[in-house]
Structure formats: C-alpha cells, structure tokens
Design a protein around this motif. Sequence first.
Motif, mmCIF file in Angstrom:
data_model
loop_
_atom_site.group_PDB
_atom_site.id
_atom_site.type_symbol
_atom_site.label_atom_id
_atom_site.label_comp_id
_atom_site.label_asym_id
_atom_site.label_seq_id
_atom_site.Cartn_x
_atom_site.Cartn_y
_atom_site.Cartn_z
ATOM 1 N N PRO A 126 7.725 -21.137 -21.217
ATOM 2 C CA PRO A 126 8.070 -22.441 -20.647
ATOM 3 C C PRO A 126 8.890 -23.318 -21.583
ATOM 4 O O PRO A 126 9.823 -24.003 -21.148
ATOM 5 C CB PRO A 126 6.694 -23.063 -20.354
ATOM 6 C CG PRO A 126 5.763 -21.898 -20.205
ATOM 7 C CD PRO A 126 6.278 -20.868 -21.159
ATOM 8 N N ASP A 172 12.057 -17.501 -17.730
ATOM 9 C CA ASP A 172 11.177 -16.997 -16.674
ATOM 10 C C ASP A 172 11.925 -15.848 -16.015
ATOM 11 O O ASP A 172 12.745 -16.054 -15.133
ATOM 12 C CB ASP A 172 10.838 -18.094 -15.671
ATOM 13 C CG ASP A 172 9.752 -17.669 -14.688
ATOM 14 O OD1 ASP A 172 9.405 -16.469 -14.668
ATOM 15 O OD2 ASP A 172 9.252 -18.530 -13.930
ATOM 16 N N THR A 173 11.649 -14.629 -16.482
ATOM 17 C CA THR A 173 12.484 -13.507 -16.076
ATOM 18 C C THR A 173 11.655 -12.250 -15.871
ATOM 19 O O THR A 173 10.490 -12.172 -16.278
ATOM 20 C CB THR A 173 13.573 -13.248 -17.145
ATOM 21 O OG1 THR A 173 14.482 -12.274 -16.684
ATOM 22 C CG2 THR A 173 12.946 -12.769 -18.447
ATOM 23 N N HIS A 217 6.926 -9.344 -16.266
ATOM 24 C CA HIS A 217 7.297 -10.732 -15.970
ATOM 25 C C HIS A 217 7.088 -11.504 -17.255
ATOM 26 O O HIS A 217 5.962 -11.584 -17.760
ATOM 27 C CB HIS A 217 6.433 -11.294 -14.839
ATOM 28 C CG HIS A 217 6.700 -12.747 -14.552
ATOM 29 N ND1 HIS A 217 5.766 -13.575 -13.975
ATOM 30 C CD2 HIS A 217 7.802 -13.535 -14.781
ATOM 31 C CE1 HIS A 217 6.265 -14.793 -13.852
ATOM 32 N NE2 HIS A 217 7.499 -14.787 -14.338
ATOM 33 N N TYR A 218 8.145 -12.073 -17.780
ATOM 34 C CA TYR A 218 8.128 -12.680 -19.117
ATOM 35 C C TYR A 218 8.477 -14.150 -18.988
ATOM 36 O O TYR A 218 9.536 -14.508 -18.455
ATOM 37 C CB TYR A 218 9.141 -11.965 -20.006
ATOM 38 C CG TYR A 218 9.055 -12.277 -21.476
ATOM 39 C CD1 TYR A 218 7.956 -11.888 -22.232
ATOM 40 C CD2 TYR A 218 10.095 -12.941 -22.124
ATOM 41 C CE1 TYR A 218 7.889 -12.154 -23.595
ATOM 42 C CE2 TYR A 218 10.044 -13.204 -23.482
ATOM 43 C CZ TYR A 218 8.925 -12.811 -24.217
ATOM 44 O OH TYR A 218 8.861 -13.074 -25.563
ATOM 45 N N GLU A 219 7.585 -15.004 -19.495
ATOM 46 C CA GLU A 219 7.759 -16.440 -19.310
ATOM 47 C C GLU A 219 7.481 -17.192 -20.611
ATOM 48 O O GLU A 219 6.434 -17.016 -21.232
ATOM 49 C CB GLU A 219 6.813 -16.945 -18.221
ATOM 50 C CG GLU A 219 6.968 -18.419 -17.897
ATOM 51 C CD GLU A 219 5.969 -18.897 -16.861
ATOM 52 O OE1 GLU A 219 6.054 -20.086 -16.495
ATOM 53 O OE2 GLU A 219 5.105 -18.102 -16.435
#
Length: 445
Positions: free
Chosen positions: A320, A325-326, A316-318
């Motif tokens: 901001p 947010d993927t 989970h790669y975020e």
Amino acid sequence: MSIRDYMMRFCAGLLVLAFAMIFIRWFTVVVLIDHCKWDNALTRLVLWDNWRLPERIHPREKDIDWAGLYPFLEPQPERSLLTEIRQQENKIREEQARIASWSETYFPGYTNIVETGRRYDQLIGWNIRPLTIGSVQVLADGWLFFPTLPFDIQEYINETASLADFCKQQGAKFLFVPNPPALDTATDSTFIGQLDFSLQKKDAMLQGLQARGIATLDLYPYMHKDFPDTPYHQLFFRTDHHWLPTTGLWAATHIARWLETAGDIPFPQDRLSLASYRQEHYPAYFLGSQGKRMTTVLAKPDDFMLLYPLFPTCLHYEIPGLGIDTYGDFSITYDMHELEHKDFYGSNPYAAYNYADCSLIRIENFAPEVADVKILMVKDSFANSVAPFLALCVRQMDIIDPRWFKGSIRRYINETHPDFVLVLHTIELDYPLERNSHQDDYDFR
C-alpha cells in the motif's frame, strides 16, 4: 597582508564555493527537476555523480494513517521524564543522521572526496577504527561487521513476551527467530565479548523467552551444522551486515519445518530447495552499508544474485505505501530499479528483495498445493530475503516492519486473524526502547 590572512581568506573562499555548489545542486533538484519538470542533459550534468538524487527529496512511501486504520488497543501512557529524555535522545540521533545524509546527498563529488581521504589514510598507514555504534570493524578474512556494545535487553524481552502472550490469546501460534550474529565462535573469539556482544544478547533473548514458555528458533547452530564446509562469514555478504539471499532461502526452510511441526500442516518444502531456483548473477555489483563507509578503496564489492523459482508461481502482491497492487509470478516481488545501474554508492541491490523495508506488504499465493494458512511476519531487513520464499509455501503472508508501520500491530492481528505470528528480528540492540514515534524495532503494541 600576512600569510595567515591569505590562508583565512582562502579557506573562507572554499567554504563559500562549497555552499554555492550545494545550493546549485539543491536548486536543480528541487526547483528545476521536481517543480518545473526540467529533466534534461543540463540538469543531469549537475547530478553527474548522483543520478538518483531526484528520487530522494520525497518520502519513499506515501503517507498512510496506519494508526487511524489500526488504532492502538490501549490509550497512550502518560509520558514520564525518562520517556521525554529518550525521545530527545532519539531526535538528536535522527537529526545527526539527517544532517549527515543531507551533506552526503547534496555535496557534489562527496564520495570522491571520501575515497581520496581513504587513500591518504592508506598511504600513511592510518588504520585506527573507533569502537562506536555504527563503526565498521574488519575481520581477519576481510569480512566487515558492525560491533554491538553491552546493553541490558530485558525491556526487549518483556516486549516480545507480551506480544507472544497476546498472540496466544488471539489463537495464533507465535515464534521468535533472532537474526544470526555476524561473528563466529570458532574464529572470532578475540572480538566476542570484547568488541562485540551480539551473541550474548541473542542468548539472553532466547533464554528470557524460553523461560516463559515462548517458542524460539535459533538458526545460529544450524548454520554451522548445515554448512560444515563453508566458512561461517561466507554465509553473509563481505561488505554488508545481511546474509546472502541463498542463506535467506535456507532460513525459510528451517522456519517452514517449524511451522509444519507446530501447525501439523504439510508444507511443500521442495519449493524451498536451492535446486528449485535459477540463480541470476551480478558479478562485483554490490557495495553494502559497511562497504560504503569504507569505500571501494578499502572494500571489494560483493557479487550479487537474484533467485527465480523453476516451478510455476502465481501471486497477488500488494504494498500500500508504494501504491503497488499487482498479480504475476515471483518476479513481481523484486524491485529491479535497484539493479538498473552498477552504482556502488547510489543503489542498494539487496533492497531489490521484497522492495526492501516497507510498512506493510501482503502476498497472496494461488498455488493449489500450498498450506491454507495465514502468516504475519514482523521483521527487519534480514527477512527481506526470507519472507518472499516462505510465502511460496502458504496461502497468505502479511509482512510488517515496525520501523515504518505506525499503527498497532496488535490491532492488525486482532482484525486479520493470522494463524502464525513470526518475529524475525535483530537483537543487536544498543538503545532503550522508544515508544512515542511508533518507529522502534521492538514497539510491538
């Protein structure tokens, strides 16, 4: 009219023409492309040598009130005269950089003009390189480097030690890892202590922290020990101050070993073996920050590579600030936009790693065999090719770049409760620590 009058009129005409060309390009980007959305063959013709110019008129990250989300634990100190002077010095440096960047960005054919100047210097044998901050020096084997001048870094030692003490109070283990200097004691003795003082600063930082009982990891001697058959400079790019991605992966291995010892937690270090990665090569694809200043006339572009795990990954790669947010495999950590075109001056392939310098990145790892720990890494650009690989060994990795994260790092630690706090940072420090903008590399409040 005299010849002098003709020459003055000619020069004035050239100046007017230059301003007209800059205005036309500015109007095309800001008004036609950005405001009117007229992105067509005609507008692209105006941008013939700078295809990424429309991207650069807006901030890279959206404006997030980090100080509102993570307010500072203590009130801001009153600004002294010295603080005001430092603030003004930084504003002057920023304004100089802004004007230089503006000129490079909007003047048509700027890189061609600079290359022509380099060819002329080469023709007449003009090889004078001023020793100033940000100047580029050339080593005997052709590798480039930025010299760092003598400077008392005690203030930086105190700031780092203060963060380490705070982490201890919060129950988090702390580690400081200095980025290895570009120079080698075996081959660069004529520069060390004469034109460059990065090794002295590194040693001073380590000694200052170790005297206070703070954990450190000096990768510099390990680079000589672990690569006995590789010349030290070849662990870095030839035209850039960063280390190779393969060196970044190697650095992640040493950090993982320290984490395993300090936390008594088994780490799947086979995930950090180079044999566990497929290398995708881009020959002669990268001209680094130093090479851009020298231009391709004097600097040969570097080969580049991306590393892809041969084992399954699920993240989970975020980010901001970039609106990312993927979920996906390791490839989602790469910004492939930087590799779309072979553009030595417009693109930065190294920035493909972990989307370059972002205020905050969060990586959650769903692999069942990884250690169930949370790491906060406070870093600069060297860690862009370290943090994503290290994240494959732990459950959660948060990454803060203090140059862009304007909130309180201590408040973030207080609210997110990391098990480990790693500071992977440069010690090539040539200016006093500046706190008012909250964008100093070492503002760890």
